[in-house]
Design a protein around this motif. Sequence first.
Motif, PDB file in Angstrom:
ATOM      1  N   MET A   1       0.855  -1.160   0.000  1.00  0.00           N
ATOM      2  CA  MET A   1       0.000   0.000   0.000  1.00  0.00           C
ATOM      3  C   MET A   1       0.906   1.230   0.000  1.00  0.00           C
ATOM      4  O   MET A   1       1.777   1.358   0.821  1.00  0.00           O
ATOM      5  N   THR A   2       0.656   2.121  -0.915  1.00  0.00           N
ATOM      6  CA  THR A   2       1.434   3.344  -0.955  1.00  0.00           C
ATOM      7  C   THR A   2       0.500   4.536  -0.891  1.00  0.00           C
ATOM      8  O   THR A   2      -0.454   4.633  -1.658  1.00  0.00           O
ATOM      9  N   GLY A   3       0.732   5.428   0.034  1.00  0.00           N
ATOM     10  CA  GLY A   3      -0.076   6.632   0.148  1.00  0.00           C
ATOM     11  C   GLY A   3      -1.550   6.352   0.235  1.00  0.00           C
ATOM     12  O   GLY A   3      -1.996   5.567   1.046  1.00  0.00           O
ATOM     13  N   LYS A   4      -2.305   6.980  -0.641  1.00  0.00           N
ATOM     14  CA  LYS A   4      -3.755   6.819  -0.636  1.00  0.00           C
ATOM     15  C   LYS A   4      -4.221   5.840  -1.696  1.00  0.00           C
ATOM     16  O   LYS A   4      -5.381   5.797  -2.059  1.00  0.00           O
ATOM     17  N   THR A   7      -4.855  -1.098  -1.833  1.00  0.00           N
ATOM     18  CA  THR A   7      -4.128  -2.313  -2.212  1.00  0.00           C
ATOM     19  C   THR A   7      -3.679  -2.202  -3.659  1.00  0.00           C
ATOM     20  O   THR A   7      -4.390  -1.682  -4.509  1.00  0.00           O
ATOM     21  N   HIS A   8      -2.511  -2.721  -3.952  1.00  0.00           N
ATOM     22  CA  HIS A   8      -1.949  -2.604  -5.293  1.00  0.00           C
ATOM     23  C   HIS A   8      -2.471  -3.664  -6.259  1.00  0.00           C
ATOM     24  O   HIS A   8      -2.274  -3.546  -7.454  1.00  0.00           O
ATOM     25  N   GLU A  19     -10.269 -13.400  -9.630  1.00  0.00           N
ATOM     26  CA  GLU A  19      -9.644 -12.652 -10.720  1.00  0.00           C
ATOM     27  C   GLU A  19      -8.736 -11.536 -10.208  1.00  0.00           C
ATOM     28  O   GLU A  19      -8.197 -10.766 -10.991  1.00  0.00           O
ATOM     29  N   THR A  20      -8.576 -11.429  -8.901  1.00  0.00           N
ATOM     30  CA  THR A  20      -7.746 -10.373  -8.325  1.00  0.00           C
ATOM     31  C   THR A  20      -6.561 -10.982  -7.588  1.00  0.00           C
ATOM     32  O   THR A  20      -6.619 -12.130  -7.142  1.00  0.00           O
ATOM     33  N   ASP A  26      -5.458 -17.709  -2.231  1.00  0.00           N
ATOM     34  CA  ASP A  26      -4.256 -17.465  -1.421  1.00  0.00           C
ATOM     35  C   ASP A  26      -3.640 -16.130  -1.806  1.00  0.00           C
ATOM     36  O   ASP A  26      -2.431 -16.012  -1.968  1.00  0.00           O
ATOM     37  N   GLY A  27      -4.486 -15.123  -1.897  1.00  0.00           N
ATOM     38  CA  GLY A  27      -4.050 -13.798  -2.315  1.00  0.00           C
ATOM     39  C   GLY A  27      -3.381 -13.008  -1.209  1.00  0.00           C
ATOM     40  O   GLY A  27      -3.137 -13.499  -0.103  1.00  0.00           O
ATOM     41  N   ALA A  28      -3.131 -11.755  -1.511  1.00  0.00           N
ATOM     42  CA  ALA A  28      -2.419 -10.878  -0.585  1.00  0.00           C
ATOM     43  C   ALA A  28      -3.186 -10.631   0.709  1.00  0.00           C
ATOM     44  O   ALA A  28      -2.587 -10.247   1.718  1.00  0.00           O
TER      45      ALA A  28
END
Length: 104
Positions: A1-4, A7-8, A19-20, A26-28
């Motif tokens: 996560m960067t700034g505002k 999630t990337h 699909e994400t 087993d995603g982020a």
Amino acid sequence: MTGKGGTHDSRHYKQFPQETGFLRKDGAWNTKYGQFFLEWYSGKLPEHGDRILTAAKATFRGTETKLSGKVAGIHWHYRTRSHAAELTAGYYNIRYQDGYLPIA
């Protein structure tokens, strides 16, 4: 996560969880980064509720109005491992964690 930016790897809201990168099986969401983000994000929901209830209490002070609140149940994509709809709504409700109790 960067700034505002959030999630990337969450992609777009019209996509299925698998699909994400963030919400797939087993995603982020299931990493230290995901835990950090979801704890922060789910903490915003009760903070918002407190602000709304404080404003309502001040507005109706001195009247006989009774205030109540509702905790919505979120059920779609419930059978996915990440409980994607609950996570995106601010309920950090995963296998070993009750996401509704802190809000209720």
